[in-house]
Design a protein around this motif. Sequence first.
Motif, short mmCIF file in Angstrom:
data_model
loop_
_atom_site.label_atom_id
_atom_site.label_comp_id
_atom_site.label_asym_id
_atom_site.label_seq_id
_atom_site.Cartn_x
_atom_site.Cartn_y
_atom_site.Cartn_z
N LYS A 72 34.35 -0.71 -1.89
CA LYS A 72 33.81 -1.81 -2.16
C LYS A 72 33.29 -2.46 -0.75
O LYS A 72 32.52 -3.27 -0.50
CB LYS A 72 34.67 -2.75 -3.20
N TRP A 73 34.53 -2.53 -0.18
CA TRP A 73 34.62 -3.17 1.22
C TRP A 73 33.60 -2.56 2.14
O TRP A 73 33.04 -3.21 2.81
CB TRP A 73 35.69 -3.43 2.10
N PHE A 74 33.34 -1.28 2.17
CA PHE A 74 32.52 -0.64 2.88
C PHE A 74 30.88 -0.68 2.42
O PHE A 74 30.03 -1.36 3.23
CB PHE A 74 32.53 0.98 2.82
N ASN A 75 30.87 -1.16 1.18
CA ASN A 75 29.47 -1.73 0.66
C ASN A 75 29.30 -3.14 1.09
O ASN A 75 27.99 -3.40 1.51
CB ASN A 75 29.38 -1.62 -0.85
N TYR A 76 30.27 -3.73 1.05
CA TYR A 76 30.12 -5.13 1.82
C TYR A 76 29.47 -5.01 3.15
O TYR A 76 28.74 -5.68 3.46
CB TYR A 76 31.34 -6.16 1.73
N LEU A 77 30.13 -4.16 3.79
CA LEU A 77 29.84 -4.22 5.15
C LEU A 77 28.43 -3.61 5.32
O LEU A 77 27.49 -4.07 6.15
CB LEU A 77 30.75 -2.98 5.84
N PHE B 212 35.85 2.53 7.46
CA PHE B 212 35.93 1.09 7.67
C PHE B 212 36.31 -0.12 6.62
O PHE B 212 36.89 -1.07 6.71
CB PHE B 212 34.71 0.65 8.49
N GLY B 213 35.97 0.59 5.37
CA GLY B 213 36.39 -0.19 4.25
C GLY B 213 37.63 -0.11 4.00
O GLY B 213 38.54 -1.20 3.90
N LYS B 214 38.36 1.07 4.00
CA LYS B 214 39.68 1.13 4.03
C LYS B 214 40.45 0.23 5.01
O LYS B 214 41.62 -0.12 4.60
CB LYS B 214 39.99 2.75 4.16
N LEU B 215 40.06 0.28 5.96
CA LEU B 215 40.62 -0.09 7.11
C LEU B 215 40.55 -1.60 7.01
O LEU B 215 41.93 -2.36 7.31
CB LEU B 215 39.98 0.16 8.47
N ILE B 216 39.46 -2.12 6.56
CA ILE B 216 39.59 -3.63 6.11
C ILE B 216 40.61 -4.02 5.14
O ILE B 216 41.23 -5.01 5.21
CB ILE B 216 37.92 -3.92 6.02
N VAL B 217 40.68 -3.40 4.02
CA VAL B 217 41.45 -3.43 3.16
C VAL B 217 42.98 -3.47 3.62
O VAL B 217 43.65 -4.25 3.55
CB VAL B 217 41.24 -2.48 1.86
N ASP C 150 26.73 5.42 -5.40
CA ASP C 150 27.19 3.96 -5.16
C ASP C 150 26.08 3.45 -4.20
O ASP C 150 26.11 2.26 -3.54
CB ASP C 150 28.51 3.54 -4.96
N GLY C 151 25.05 4.27 -3.69
CA GLY C 151 24.16 3.78 -2.67
C GLY C 151 24.51 3.88 -1.15
O GLY C 151 23.82 3.68 -0.26
N ALA C 152 25.98 4.12 -0.95
CA ALA C 152 26.53 4.42 0.40
C ALA C 152 25.67 5.33 1.05
O ALA C 152 25.60 6.49 0.59
CB ALA C 152 27.81 4.44 0.18
N THR C 153 25.73 5.33 2.32
CA THR C 153 24.89 6.36 3.18
C THR C 153 25.92 7.24 3.60
O THR C 153 27.38 6.82 3.68
CB THR C 153 24.11 5.72 4.33
N LEU C 154 25.66 8.28 4.46
CA LEU C 154 26.69 9.12 4.76
C LEU C 154 26.42 9.62 6.29
O LEU C 154 25.38 9.33 6.74
CB LEU C 154 26.75 10.32 4.08
N TYR C 155 27.55 10.30 6.96
CA TYR C 155 27.65 10.84 8.21
C TYR C 155 26.19 11.51 8.24
O TYR C 155 25.51 11.26 9.56
CB TYR C 155 28.81 11.69 8.35
N GLY D 99 31.83 7.23 16.36
CA GLY D 99 31.91 7.00 14.81
C GLY D 99 32.62 5.69 14.37
O GLY D 99 33.38 5.47 14.25
N ASP D 100 31.36 4.65 14.38
CA ASP D 100 31.80 3.43 14.10
C ASP D 100 31.32 2.68 12.92
O ASP D 100 30.83 1.51 12.61
CB ASP D 100 31.32 2.34 15.50
N TRP D 101 30.98 3.75 12.06
CA TRP D 101 30.52 3.41 10.46
C TRP D 101 31.10 4.45 9.57
O TRP D 101 30.99 5.58 10.06
CB TRP D 101 28.86 3.26 10.59
N GLY D 102 30.95 4.12 8.39
CA GLY D 102 31.47 4.80 7.21
C GLY D 102 32.56 4.24 6.56
O GLY D 102 33.19 3.12 6.78
N THR D 103 32.92 4.85 5.38
CA THR D 103 33.92 4.45 4.26
C THR D 103 35.06 4.29 5.04
O THR D 103 35.76 3.16 4.18
CB THR D 103 34.05 5.66 3.39
#
Length: 558
Positions: free
Chosen positions: A210-215, A163-168, A297-302, A157-161
């Motif tokens: 937002k940060w997950f989108n950046y990623l 990681f945005g939270k974690l980066i923030v 927002d265009g983000a992909t999912l699990y 599980g190395d992708w997903g929203t």
Amino acid sequence: MNIQSEIATVLEVNLDLPKETIEQLLEKPKFAHLGDLAFPCFTLAKSMRKAPQLIAEEIAEKIESPLIDHVEVVSGYINIFFHQPLVAAKVMEEILEQKEHYGDFPQDKGVMTIDLSSPNIAKPFSMGHLRSTVIGNALGLIAEKSGYTPIRINHLGDWGTQFGKLIVAYKRWGKEEEVRKNPIKELLKLYVLFHEKAEEDPLLNEEGRKWFNYLEQGNEEATELWKWFRKESLEEFNKIYQLLGISFDSNNGEAFFNDKMEAVVDLLKEKQLLVESEGAQVVELEDFSPCLIKKSDGATLYATRDLAAAIYRQENYRFVKSLYVVGNEQTLHFKQLFQVLEKMGYDWAKGMAHIPFGMMLKDGKKMSTRKGKVVLLEEVLQAAIELAEKNIEEKNPLLEMKEEVAKQVGTGAIIFHDLKHYRLTDIEFSLEDMLKFEGETGPYIQYTHARACSLLRKGQFSHPATIADLQWDDVSFPIVKILMDFPISVEKAIEHYDPSEIAKYVIDLAKAFNKYYAHVQILEENDEKEARLSLVYAVTLVLKEGLRLLGISAPEAM
Ligand code: ARG
């Protein structure tokens, strides 16, 4: 051919039933006075328009086979009593000839991918992941014995929203040295902190998205942080895999499919399966709620990543079976996934299966990462190994390769504790239970195996002798009957995708052997000694192979 199926052949001659049905009907009586196998005549009664008892009597008269000593008819059952010396000789011959290959399925059944373990980066390796890891690994070993070529995939599980939270969270409150020192604990702390703060300040969630989108768009800062979190986490996970002695054929996790998802989305469009719903892209399903493919927002999912992964796996491995060993809380997700694939017209989706398992509970409740309510697996494993070391120091201080054996026994305890439960039962987490070495535990089986090996050493056993001259009785013959059942047990384990079949099997064999050991002077010098040791040798072979199928080592001394 095994004895049960030989007996079925004998019955077939006198019955108007296919052999398979006969084999399914044959029962193992609970008590020795009811025979070694029993055939119930109730299902026949209707078609033959006769009372079961009468049918049983008629058939019983005609049954004839050197493997059968005699039969008795009791309340509609034909109770079959084996000719013990012959049956024993046959079973032993097979085991001694095939050794660790006893119970192997001789034909190639094709590739089986097994999605297992699959922990989430930057989070602790949970008890749930332990369950998936040990069940999945055992299924791989059992599948291999059953003729499949297993491919073990750690779908990290190395992708997903998240990681945005974690980066923030890291950017706001994290410290580099702290994370380096203790990556998983520190990242978990940040993750928990994020959720606490987000309850007061919902804007944080927005920032996380937002940060997950950046990623997803390849932003450099986001990517560098993600790569670092991933690397640190993987190093920690690898420590656990090493302790458990488990490795994977692929570590392609969710991120691997990042550049493969657009193609899947296009394909769904092409097949006119994608519809818009409240700004999001979904596939509507007949039997379940819609499968979400892309957020507004265009983000992909699990699910999007799992779709891409399934197609990739089929193209790469050409699997005939594809298993997902994942907790039962994800049942809906997999039902949706399989149905989307079927709608896409993929026939191979029929070979896919979700292999759910029960939860590891703490005080009757699910352990939740978000609230930080988890038990760190590495600590549990270390505790088990230390306990094993202590036991060895007390009981066998001169043992060679102590450290290695302690590792095998400690991890054996943890693995067996999990696998002895029917896969779907919830297990209450109890360190005390996991660290028990007596009763129906891994160390008990390992100890039984080591005890048998020690008998072989003391008796200077060199090669198997004929067992024809052994006197069979009710402490020795039960061992033969259990040995005879090993291939059946392997078959059941793969049929139900349930390693507990094997765990229960080795418990039965160990118990029967310990009873024999308690009642018989195995090493006594007389004509039967070699034959007795041959039986002991057969037990060591099958115990070791049974443990191996569970992913547990069988040290020869402990
Ligand atoms: N990472 C997920 C979790 O911890 C499990 C992934 C299972 N595999 C899959 N292909 N979805 O819940």
